[in-house]
Design an enzyme around this catalytic site. Structure first.
Site, mmCIF file in Angstrom:
data_model
loop_
_atom_site.group_PDB
_atom_site.id
_atom_site.type_symbol
_atom_site.label_atom_id
_atom_site.label_comp_id
_atom_site.label_asym_id
_atom_site.label_seq_id
_atom_site.Cartn_x
_atom_site.Cartn_y
_atom_site.Cartn_z
ATOM 1 N N HIS A 48 0.866 -1.186 0.000
ATOM 2 C CA HIS A 48 0.000 0.000 0.000
ATOM 3 C C HIS A 48 0.896 1.227 0.000
ATOM 4 O O HIS A 48 1.896 1.267 0.711
ATOM 5 C CB HIS A 48 -0.801 0.123 1.304
ATOM 6 C CG HIS A 48 -1.688 -0.999 1.666
ATOM 7 N ND1 HIS A 48 -3.034 -0.833 1.837
ATOM 8 C CD2 HIS A 48 -1.433 -2.302 1.954
ATOM 9 C CE1 HIS A 48 -3.587 -1.980 2.204
ATOM 10 N NE2 HIS A 48 -2.633 -2.884 2.279
ATOM 11 N N TYR A 211 -5.840 -7.257 -1.576
ATOM 12 C CA TYR A 211 -6.057 -6.119 -2.478
ATOM 13 C C TYR A 211 -5.487 -6.405 -3.862
ATOM 14 O O TYR A 211 -4.706 -7.333 -4.040
ATOM 15 C CB TYR A 211 -5.443 -4.837 -1.891
ATOM 16 C CG TYR A 211 -3.982 -4.910 -1.469
ATOM 17 C CD1 TYR A 211 -2.955 -4.636 -2.351
ATOM 18 C CD2 TYR A 211 -3.649 -5.242 -0.159
ATOM 19 C CE1 TYR A 211 -1.634 -4.685 -1.953
ATOM 20 C CE2 TYR A 211 -2.319 -5.301 0.256
ATOM 21 C CZ TYR A 211 -1.319 -5.019 -0.654
ATOM 22 O OH TYR A 211 -0.005 -5.083 -0.256
#
Ligand code: FAD
Length: 378
Positions: A48, A211
């Site tokens: 991220h 993700y």
């Protein structure tokens, strides 16, 4: 301000070191980066990059590129790993830049490309540093050496530069491992299930963060946190297996079962950390990132803190010039210690975004908008 002639050596071209090099070069300093690896490969992992980091990427002209190759989720969902009930729905928009999830190797490639040609040196493993008070002699395993005015230790959790400053000390094994796997989205089409852009599945003692790692959303990624009493291996990671994953997540939600069923290759990584260090610099040597404040990765902000360190260190050196490095290093620590330690503490506790909360203190942070605190005020 710098006259652009001082020599800065950065040890390590990881996520913090490469950005430090690019930021310092953009500020006009003479910088070389030395990396032990012979080259970087596209390791199977995602990462991220929060808006707090993208604001820094704007300074080295790579923000747009990173956003263009990333998945850009609108929310972080936290869900009960067994029932699937939502514990939180955290908006990821509205913090002054885009929230990205991306392939780690792709990100690292963009960061390294931001360095001036010929300034990133692979196959240079630091073995010894001698700060003689006038400059620093840096010796590498291949028998070569260079001199620099200051040295930035961006050499990760087992930092040789940290060892030079504080003595040899192994990091603490946290008692947890992380499994990592990349899955082709094609494999998920057969399920009548929704695979959300950014979701953390929480069990009582373990979790799975999931993700996409590309803008096309053709690659889905999971990383776990699972208790594991001892790390009995010498290597950075070991292979895991679908069988091990099924057993670790038995009884968990059908989405998790589908992800495990679709896994071709999964690796298992020990999670290490350190207690906050008593000093971040001495003489001409200064630390950043995991060399300085490694943490369990559960807030997805470890690399972000390395990159924020890089930006603050650059800002402080721009204030003072390299000749006045002692003032710059003092300012740097004064402006980084509290935030890095807070993130380290929350990340190690693994509570971030489990329940509905406002993450503005992390994502809304704009390092360049913060007034510089003097050493005395810190
Ligand atoms: P590193 O990225 O470790 O780089 C250090 C570099 O120094 C390496 O390239 C290494 O080869 C080199 N080096 C080491 N020793 C020498 C030497 N003697 N001579 C020359 N070179 C040397 N962070 C996030 O922000 N978001 C996430 O989503 C995230 N997910 C994670 C998931 C897992 C499972 C783990 C384990 C970590 C995760 N992190 C995440 C944390 C993040 O990976 C680290 O905090 C980050 O890589 C630290 O950057 P760094 O530059 O300090 O060190």
């Amino acid at each position: 301000m710098s006259n652009g002639k001082e020599r800065i050596a950065i040890i390590g071209a990881g996520l913090g070191g490469a950005v430090a090099g690019a930021l310092l070069q953009h500020a006009g300093f003479d910088v070389n980066v030395y990396e032990q690896a012979p080259s970087f490969s596209r390791l199977g992992a995602g990462i991220h990059m929060g808006p707090n980091v993208i604001k820094i990427f704007e300074r080295i002209g790579v923000a747009e590129k990173v956003v263009s190759i990333s998945s850009t989720p609108s929310h972080w969902f936290s869900r009960d790993g067994i029932s699937g009930d939502y514990r939180s729905r955290i908006p990821l928009e509205g913090y002054g830049a885009t929230y990205c999830t991306v392939h780690r190797g792709d990100l690292q490639g963009i960061q390294c490309d931001a360095l001036q040609p010929g300034t990133l040196h692979f196959g240079k493993k630091l073995t010894r540093i001698d700060d003689n008070g006038t400059d620093v002699l840096i010796e590498f395993e291949d028998g070569t050496s260079v001199r620099a005015d200051i040295v930035v230790g961006a050499d990760g959790i087992n930092s040789r530069v940290r060892e030079t400053l504080l003595g040899a000390e192994k990091p603490n094994y946290s008692g947890w491992v992380g499994h990592r796997a990349l899955i082709s989205s094609d494999k998920l089409r057969k399920y009548d299930l929704t695979f959300e852009d950014c979701v953390k599945w929480w069990g009582p003692d373990r979790h799975m963060m999931v993700y996409y790692t590309t803008a096309r959303r053709d690659e889905y990624y999971y990383v776990t946190g699972v208790p594991h009493p001892a790390w009995e291996f010498d290597t950075a990671f070991v292979p895991s297996s679908r069988e091990e994953m099924f057993s670790e997540f038995e009884g968990y939600h059908p989405v998790i079962q589908a992800l495990i069923e679709s896994t071709d290759e999964v690796t298992k990584w020990p999670l290490f950390n350190r207690n906050p260090l008593p000093l971040w610099s001495r003489g001409r040597l200064v630390l950043l990132g995991d060399a300085c404040h490694p943490m369990k990765p559960h807030m997805a902000q470890g690399a972000a803190m390395a990159i924020e360190d890089a930006a603050m260190l650059t800002r402080c050196l721009q204030e003072t010039g390299v000749n006045n490095f002692a003032t710059a290093f003092g300012l740097y620590e004064a402006n980084r210690r509290d935030r890095a330690t807070r993130v380290q503490t929350v990340s190690n506790a693994n509570t971030f975004l489990l329940d509905q909360e406002d993450p503005s203190w992390v994502y809304g942070y704009d390092l360049y908008a913060e007034p510089l605190k003097s050493e005395k005020a810190a």
